[in-house]
Scaffold this motif. Structure first.
Motif, mmCIF file in Angstrom:
data_model
loop_
_atom_site.group_PDB
_atom_site.id
_atom_site.type_symbol
_atom_site.label_atom_id
_atom_site.label_comp_id
_atom_site.label_asym_id
_atom_site.label_seq_id
_atom_site.Cartn_x
_atom_site.Cartn_y
_atom_site.Cartn_z
ATOM 1 N N UNK A 1 69.820 -38.896 4.548
ATOM 2 C CA UNK A 1 70.742 -39.048 3.426
ATOM 3 C C UNK A 1 70.250 -38.270 2.217
ATOM 4 N N UNK A 2 68.939 -38.264 2.011
ATOM 5 C CA UNK A 2 68.393 -37.692 0.795
ATOM 6 C C UNK A 2 67.899 -36.254 0.973
ATOM 7 N N UNK A 3 66.812 -36.083 1.691
ATOM 8 C CA UNK A 3 66.207 -34.750 1.767
ATOM 9 C C UNK A 3 66.185 -34.194 3.178
ATOM 10 N N UNK A 4 65.966 -32.880 3.241
ATOM 11 C CA UNK A 4 65.835 -32.209 4.522
ATOM 12 C C UNK A 4 64.476 -31.524 4.565
ATOM 13 N N UNK A 5 63.709 -31.756 5.630
ATOM 14 C CA UNK A 5 62.424 -31.098 5.810
ATOM 15 C C UNK A 5 62.477 -30.324 7.117
ATOM 16 N N UNK A 6 61.934 -29.112 7.112
ATOM 17 C CA UNK A 6 61.742 -28.394 8.371
ATOM 18 C C UNK A 6 60.248 -28.133 8.481
ATOM 19 N N UNK A 7 59.635 -28.644 9.548
ATOM 20 C CA UNK A 7 58.190 -28.556 9.710
ATOM 21 C C UNK A 7 57.867 -27.691 10.912
ATOM 22 N N UNK A 8 57.011 -26.685 10.698
ATOM 23 C CA UNK A 8 56.519 -25.882 11.819
ATOM 24 C C UNK A 8 55.182 -26.478 12.234
ATOM 25 N N UNK A 9 55.073 -26.855 13.495
ATOM 26 C CA UNK A 9 53.866 -27.533 13.977
ATOM 27 C C UNK A 9 52.786 -26.526 14.360
ATOM 28 N N UNK A 10 51.532 -26.943 14.132
ATOM 29 C CA UNK A 10 50.401 -26.102 14.537
ATOM 30 C C UNK A 10 49.764 -26.670 15.787
ATOM 31 N N UNK A 11 48.492 -26.349 15.995
ATOM 32 C CA UNK A 11 47.754 -26.872 17.149
ATOM 33 C C UNK A 11 47.550 -28.379 16.994
ATOM 34 N N UNK A 12 47.604 -29.111 18.078
ATOM 35 C CA UNK A 12 47.358 -30.549 18.037
ATOM 36 C C UNK A 12 48.309 -31.243 17.086
ATOM 37 N N UNK A 13 47.730 -31.995 16.160
ATOM 38 C CA UNK A 13 48.583 -32.714 15.219
ATOM 39 C C UNK A 13 48.677 -32.010 13.868
ATOM 40 N N UNK A 14 48.321 -30.753 13.807
ATOM 41 C CA UNK A 14 48.339 -30.052 12.520
ATOM 42 C C UNK A 14 49.732 -29.532 12.189
ATOM 43 N N UNK A 15 49.876 -29.191 10.917
ATOM 44 C CA UNK A 15 51.148 -28.666 10.440
ATOM 45 C C UNK A 15 50.908 -27.268 9.906
ATOM 46 N N UNK A 16 51.729 -26.318 10.293
ATOM 47 C CA UNK A 16 51.547 -24.954 9.811
ATOM 48 C C UNK A 16 52.346 -24.702 8.525
ATOM 49 N N UNK A 17 53.560 -25.198 8.489
ATOM 50 C CA UNK A 17 54.416 -24.899 7.338
ATOM 51 C C UNK A 17 55.460 -26.001 7.154
ATOM 52 N N UNK A 18 55.763 -26.292 5.892
ATOM 53 C CA UNK A 18 56.836 -27.251 5.609
ATOM 54 C C UNK A 18 57.811 -26.586 4.641
#
Lengths: 292, 258
Positions: B103-120
């Motif tokens: 309802x409020x925001x939109x996030x697009x997350x690119x995942x990295x290795x394992x549980x890491x995040x590359x980009x939001x």
């Protein structure tokens, strides 16, 4: 979204006399706005009945419902009305109208009926647009300004804000005035920014602290008032010659009933608006009926 | 080990209780307003009852979402993107990106290795509240969200509304109603405007993998949005069955690490 918080009360009134039977001229004004629709019926320039309803998704249905509500239990039917003038955003949907009229003249005429001859500046604040009108003598429009596109839909957005905050729309104004120090307004550049900023204030969380909730409402309504002031500011200097804006400002439209907005406008302009003898939301419909 | 995730959204609060990494209970209720903290406690009690456990049985609680600070019993709070990333990895180990739109925001997350995040990447300021735009329109048009979800992809193509600004989109929609356009078609046009915004976040900035992108959040439940977005962006989303619980699930998974 349940729609339970954004609802404002619909109303109607009908004269208990039957003066219309002997009246020479019966006229009606129908104002179909984006958010609310009003109808006013006059018998020989005497107010006979009126109604105000939510417009909803079907403009034609709203037009038919509002006149039925205004005539209510009277023996009067649409066919008995001599001329019917339609105004507002959805005026083309009033299929039974005999003519259409622009909003500005209707509001000017209606404001003079509600506030009397003293009123010189009319601030009409509705679901869609804000209009500031400077009057000249009897019913003449000297100058008017309409809100720019980025300030559009304020009334409608306040309804949505009520839903998000889960505060009844009718309480928002009073609650915004319960804060000790008026907080700064949220963004006033674009209406949508004000909206997202209000959501960010909300996002920070306010636990059980009711006071802070009122501050969010205050900050938001202040931004709305600020945008409306922008429309007033576009009018020519307000104190011209012997016309003093003080004591002669009249509010019309649905937002005129939101004290959180009107009190802030009065404070910023350093004036007190005059009291009217009818519901300010009816201004355009009354004006249309008088011009019909 | 029993953990819980609480996702306090702008419109709805979601709770997921995990027992040994299996969903034991999930609950949702409309939230919002000053009483948000109280609503959270109510759903919490219901969810505990569903799972047949007591508060002391739960080792950790993680909160996320717009109103995460209103969860008085949380051991930790995480931002929405982190919860979304964990949920995507948990549901689809092979996933590479996740879209979380509510309802409020939109996030697009690119995942990295394992549980890491590359980009939001988050939505731009002008298209805050895409889900809200649809809710407001549904309310106005007298349609339920299910009815909007059921709109055929073709509806709304003939009379488009402004897709740059929600204020103008709403104004255009009213203009269409004014000229007597069918309300389902108007709903379709508004849905298209939302899809254009979502698609612009996806394809102009990130270009996620076509077959390994997960879609969670309330909008992922709206078929009219997902089908049109698939068509427009060319991405074949992986959509879990209970997409709206994505954030809460991610938070519950994070709690198992603590």
């Amino acid at each position: 979204m349940t729609g339970e918080f954004r609802k404002w009360p619909e109303f109607s009134w009908l004269s208990d006399t039957d003066t219309w039977k002997s009246a020479e001229k019966i006229t009606a004004g129908i104002d179909i706005g984006t958010t609310s629709s009003q109808a006013a019926v006059f018998a020989d320039d005497e107010l006979f009945g009126y109604a105000s309803i939510h417009t909803g998704a079907d403009f034609t249905l709203a037009a038919n419902t509002v006149i039925a509500k205004a005539l209510a239990s009277s023996a009067l039917s649409v066919g008995d009305i001599g001329t019917i003038a339609a105004t507002g955003f959805g005026r083309r949907n009033v299929l039974y109208a005999t003519k259409t009229q622009d909003e500005i003249s209707c509001i000017a005429k209606g404001a003079r009926f509600i506030y009397g001859p003293a009123v010189t500046t009319v601030l009409d604040m509705g679901g869609q647009t804000t209009k500031a009108i400077l009057l000249h003598e009897w019913d003449r429009v000297r100058e008017f300004e309409v809100s720019d596109k980025c300030a559009t839909g304020m009334g409608r957005h306040i309804e949505t804000a009520a839903e998000i905050l889960r505060v009844p729309l009718t309480e928002m104004g009073d609650r915004s005035l319960e804060t000790e120090n008026d907080p700064e307004p949220v963004s006033t550049t674009c209406f949508n920014f004000a909206y997202s900023e209000m959501m960010s204030l909300f996002r920070e969380g306010y636990k059980e602290d009711m006071y802070k909730e009122n501050e969010v409402i205050a900050s938001y309504l202040f931004a709305v008032a600020w945008r409306i002031l922008g429309t007033v500011g576009k009018l020519a200097p307000l104190d011209i010659g012997d016309i003093k804006i003080k004591e002669v400002l009249g509010f019309t439209g649905g937002l005129a009933k939101n004290k959180g907005i009107t009190k802030r406008i009065e404070r910023e302009l350093n004036i007190t608006a005059i009291e009217g003898k009818h519901d300010p939301q009816l201004a355009a419909a009354i004006g249309a009926a008088l011009l019909a | 080990m029993i953990t819980a995730g609480v996702d306090v959204g702008l419109m709805n609060t979601k709770i997921v209780i995990l027992r040994d990494k299996e969903v034991a209970a999930q609950r949702t209720k409309q939230s919002g307003g000053g009483g948000r903290g109280e609503t959270v406690k109510e759903i919490w009690q219901d969810a505990l009852k569903d799972a047949g456990i007591k508060p002391k049985d739960i080792s950790k609680v993680v909160a996320t979402g717009t109103g995460k600070k209103d969860v008085s019993f949380a051991d930790k709070t995480v931002v929405e993107a982190v919860a979304a990333a964990r949920a995507a990895r948990f549901l689809y180990p092979e996933s590479t990106s996740v879209v979380d739109a509510g309802a409020d925001m939109t996030h697009v997350v690119t995942l990295g290795e394992g549980n890491t995040i590359r980009e939001v990447v988050m939505n731009q300021k002008c298209m805050n509240g895409l889900g809200l735009v649809i809710e407001v329109m549904a309310d106005r048009l007298g349609l339920t969200l299910d009815e909007i979800s059921a709109l055929a992809p073709a509806q709304g193509k003939t009379n488009p509304v402004n897709d740059g600004c929600p204020v103008f989109a709403e104004l255009d929609a009213l203009g269409l109603l004014n000229i007597g356009v069918d309300r389902r078609e108007v709903a379709g046009a508004v849905t298209d405007a939302v899809v254009v915004r979502l698609s612009s976040i996806l394809n102009d900035k990130i270009r996620p993998q076509k077959d390994t992108t997960v879609f969670i959040g309330g909008l992922a439940k709206n078929l009219a949005v997902t089908e049109r977005l698939k068509e427009r962006s060319g991405i074949h989303f992986l959509i879990p069955e209970n997409a709206e619980y994505g954030g809460a699930l991610g938070a519950a998974v994070i709690a198992t690490d603590m």
